[in-house]
Design a protein around this motif. Structure first.
Motif, PDB file in Angstrom:
ATOM      1  N   HIS A  92      -8.270  11.263   2.166  1.00 45.78           N
ATOM      2  CA  HIS A  92      -7.969   9.884   2.545  1.00 45.78           C
ATOM      3  C   HIS A  92      -8.960   8.915   1.911  1.00 45.78           C
ATOM      4  O   HIS A  92      -8.591   7.804   1.525  1.00 45.78           O
ATOM      5  CB  HIS A  92      -7.980   9.748   4.070  1.00 45.78           C
ATOM      6  CG  HIS A  92      -6.740  10.291   4.712  1.00 45.78           C
ATOM      7  ND1 HIS A  92      -6.284   9.851   5.935  1.00 45.78           N
ATOM      8  CD2 HIS A  92      -5.847  11.233   4.309  1.00 45.78           C
ATOM      9  CE1 HIS A  92      -5.169  10.500   6.246  1.00 45.78           C
ATOM     10  NE2 HIS A  92      -4.892  11.347   5.281  1.00 45.78           N
ATOM     11  N   LEU A 130      -7.902   8.386  -1.722  1.00 45.96           N
ATOM     12  CA  LEU A 130      -6.716   7.528  -1.810  1.00 45.96           C
ATOM     13  C   LEU A 130      -7.061   6.077  -1.530  1.00 45.96           C
ATOM     14  O   LEU A 130      -6.582   5.168  -2.214  1.00 45.96           O
ATOM     15  CB  LEU A 130      -5.657   8.014  -0.822  1.00 45.96           C
ATOM     16  CG  LEU A 130      -4.980   9.346  -1.178  1.00 45.96           C
ATOM     17  CD1 LEU A 130      -4.156   9.851  -0.003  1.00 45.96           C
ATOM     18  CD2 LEU A 130      -4.104   9.175  -2.413  1.00 45.96           C
ATOM     19  N   GLY A 131      -7.900   5.854  -0.526  1.00 47.88           N
ATOM     20  CA  GLY A 131      -8.301   4.490  -0.208  1.00 47.88           C
ATOM     21  C   GLY A 131      -9.020   3.834  -1.362  1.00 47.88           C
ATOM     22  O   GLY A 131      -8.801   2.655  -1.663  1.00 47.88           O
ATOM     23  N   VAL A 133       0.840  -1.201   0.000  1.00 47.82           N
ATOM     24  CA  VAL A 133       0.000   0.000   0.000  1.00 47.82           C
ATOM     25  C   VAL A 133       0.872   1.247   0.000  1.00 47.82           C
ATOM     26  O   VAL A 133       0.617   2.220  -0.724  1.00 47.82           O
ATOM     27  CB  VAL A 133      -0.961   0.006   1.207  1.00 47.82           C
ATOM     28  CG1 VAL A 133      -1.681   1.349   1.316  1.00 47.82           C
ATOM     29  CG2 VAL A 133      -1.979  -1.120   1.079  1.00 47.82           C
ATOM     30  N   LYS A 134       1.932   1.237   0.817  1.00 47.60           N
ATOM     31  CA  LYS A 134       2.828   2.390   0.866  1.00 47.60           C
ATOM     32  C   LYS A 134       3.453   2.670  -0.503  1.00 47.60           C
ATOM     33  O   LYS A 134       3.498   3.819  -0.962  1.00 47.60           O
ATOM     34  CB  LYS A 134       3.935   2.172   1.901  1.00 47.60           C
ATOM     35  CG  LYS A 134       4.892   3.371   2.015  1.00 47.60           C
ATOM     36  CD  LYS A 134       6.137   3.039   2.810  1.00 47.60           C
ATOM     37  CE  LYS A 134       5.833   2.836   4.266  1.00 47.60           C
ATOM     38  NZ  LYS A 134       7.078   2.696   5.064  1.00 47.60           N
ATOM     39  N   ILE A 184      -4.506   4.101   5.290  1.00 43.99           N
ATOM     40  CA  ILE A 184      -3.992   5.304   4.628  1.00 43.99           C
ATOM     41  C   ILE A 184      -3.370   6.248   5.647  1.00 43.99           C
ATOM     42  O   ILE A 184      -2.275   6.783   5.440  1.00 43.99           O
ATOM     43  CB  ILE A 184      -5.111   6.026   3.845  1.00 43.99           C
ATOM     44  CG1 ILE A 184      -5.667   5.135   2.725  1.00 43.99           C
ATOM     45  CG2 ILE A 184      -4.600   7.341   3.278  1.00 43.99           C
ATOM     46  CD1 ILE A 184      -4.669   4.778   1.649  1.00 43.99           C
ATOM     47  N   SER A 185      -4.040   6.452   6.777  1.00 44.08           N
ATOM     48  CA  SER A 185      -3.510   7.335   7.829  1.00 44.08           C
ATOM     49  C   SER A 185      -2.182   6.810   8.370  1.00 44.08           C
ATOM     50  O   SER A 185      -1.236   7.583   8.595  1.00 44.08           O
ATOM     51  CB  SER A 185      -4.519   7.464   8.972  1.00 44.08           C
ATOM     52  OG  SER A 185      -5.709   8.078   8.524  1.00 44.08           O
ATOM     53  N   ILE A 227       0.889   4.124  -2.920  1.00 44.89           N
ATOM     54  CA  ILE A 227       0.632   5.539  -2.669  1.00 44.89           C
ATOM     55  C   ILE A 227       1.782   6.391  -3.201  1.00 44.89           C
ATOM     56  O   ILE A 227       1.567   7.442  -3.823  1.00 44.89           O
ATOM     57  CB  ILE A 227       0.406   5.795  -1.170  1.00 44.89           C
ATOM     58  CG1 ILE A 227      -0.942   5.203  -0.745  1.00 44.89           C
ATOM     59  CG2 ILE A 227       0.467   7.286  -0.853  1.00 44.89           C
ATOM     60  CD1 ILE A 227      -1.229   5.317   0.731  1.00 44.89           C
ATOM     61  N   ARG A 236      -9.260   3.662   5.305  1.00 48.60           N
ATOM     62  CA  ARG A 236      -8.775   4.981   5.733  1.00 48.60           C
ATOM     63  C   ARG A 236      -7.780   4.849   6.876  1.00 48.60           C
ATOM     64  O   ARG A 236      -6.840   5.649   6.976  1.00 48.60           O
ATOM     65  CB  ARG A 236      -9.959   5.852   6.170  1.00 48.60           C
ATOM     66  CG  ARG A 236     -10.918   6.171   5.040  1.00 48.60           C
ATOM     67  CD  ARG A 236     -11.960   7.191   5.483  1.00 48.60           C
ATOM     68  NE  ARG A 236     -13.024   7.318   4.495  1.00 48.60           N
ATOM     69  CZ  ARG A 236     -14.003   8.212   4.565  1.00 48.60           C
ATOM     70  NH1 ARG A 236     -14.049   9.037   5.601  1.00 48.60           N
ATOM     71  NH2 ARG A 236     -14.942   8.264   3.644  1.00 48.60           N
TER      72      ARG A 236
END
Length: 215
Positions: free
Chosen positions: A176, A179-180, A146-147, A190-191, A150, A187
């Motif tokens: 957020h 992006l999710g 995920v990182k 994402i945070s 992004i 979320r």
């Protein structure tokens, strides 16, 4: 023709000759922003052509998490799978902006695919670029965390000229939730990734806008 990997939005197509043909066979419907016009399990009334505006098409998990598939602007078709397979739609479809849609009955769409070269060529272009998006999404999910997804997304959306030093603003004001939906994560995740990227010095927030650091 291309698509923007930073928000899965394809370039608009301008085909006035094709629109004139479609208007002879289809019905026109106007939708306000955010209106959902089809859901998984629905039997579409016909092949849908976006005459104006932008539509978004996404999946949703049982716990309400969204995964954006793509956004379609003016000149693109939706519903090719239903038209040529007879299956019901499996995605949520929503007007992202105010949108005008032309719905062409499947029987008429089959006839036009045989008889009209512009119609046939446009359908093939739509399917080709949706396949390209699918390939890139499979690559992202299979090979990147995920990182990393992004970071790749932000790199695609970064302005060419820095705002300050090596800090570059993004062309899109992401939330957020956005992006999710794009990368396929909650979320909360994402945070957590945002905090990690801040500690790593990759991103910062200035006036509620994301900036990334490029050496």
């Amino acid at each position: 023709m291309r698509y923007n990997q930073s928000n899965l939005l394809l370039d608009p197509l301008d085909a006035p000759a094709l629109e004139r043909v479609l208007l002879q066979y289809g019905t026109v419907k106007q939708l306000p922003p955010r209106q959902i016009f089809s859901m998984p399990g629905d039997q579409l009334d016909g092949l849908i052509y976006i005459q104006e505006g932008i539509t978004r098409h996404y999946l949703m998990s049982i716990d309400g998490m969204e995964k954006l598939l793509y956004q379609l602007p003016k000149g693109w078709f939706f519903g090719e799978l239903c038209c040529w397979s007879g299956l019901r739609t499996g995605v949520y479809s929503q007007a992202y902006t105010k949108a005008t849609l032309i719905t062409i009955p499947f029987k008429s769409a089959h006839m036009l695919a045989d008889a009209n070269e512009v119609f046939r060529s446009t359908i093939l272009q739509c399917l080709t670029f949706k396949t390209l998006i699918l390939r890139n999404e499979i690559e992202n999910i299979s090979f990147y965390s995920v990182k990393e997804r992004i970071k790749r997304l932000f790199l695609a959306a970064a302005e060419e000229k820095p705002t300050e030093g090596h800090w570059h603003s993004l062309k899109i004001a992401y939330t957020h939730a956005m992006l999710g939906s794009i990368v396929g994560a909650s979320r909360v995740t994402i945070s957590k990734v945002f905090n990690e990227l801040r500690l790593e010095g990759f991103l910062r927030t200035v006036n509620n806008r994301i900036q990334i650091h490029l050496p």
